[in-house]
Design a protein around this motif. Structure first.
Motif: not given
Length: 103
Positions: A55-69
């Protein structure tokens, strides 16, 4: 199915690598526990840890995606602002050129 077999193998190896002292610590804190209870507790603990890390890895990848956007949006806003400032500078040059010619 293959993923659960791999996870079971990891848990089994970790259980077998544990020292007997950790088992006696659990036994002394919980009355009337059997090896099966201890194994079930350890498996649950490892599974919960595994799910938490996933779950933490999924959340971290979501945060990275938000940063890119957000980075794309900020770069677009900066490009628009720079274009507007350039247009204002050109307008200012024209106005000053007219003032010089009229005097």
């Amino acid at each position: 199915m293959a993923n659960s077999k791999r996870l079971f193998g990891v848990v089994r190896r970790k259980l077998l690598s544990r020292s007997p002292s950790s088992i006696t610590t659990i036994c002394s804190s919980i009355p009337e526990t059997t090896k099966e209870h201890i194994a079930a507790i350890k498996i649950q603990a490892y599974l919960r840890g595994h799910l938490g890390r996933r779950a933490f890895r999924a959340l971290r990848s979501l945060v990275k995606l938000q940063a890119v956007a957000r980075g794309v949006l900020v770069r677009r806003q900066a490009r628009i602002a720079l274009h507007c400032m350039h247009a204002l500078a050109r307008l200012q040059v024209r106005v000053r050129a007219r003032q010089i010619l009229s005097h």
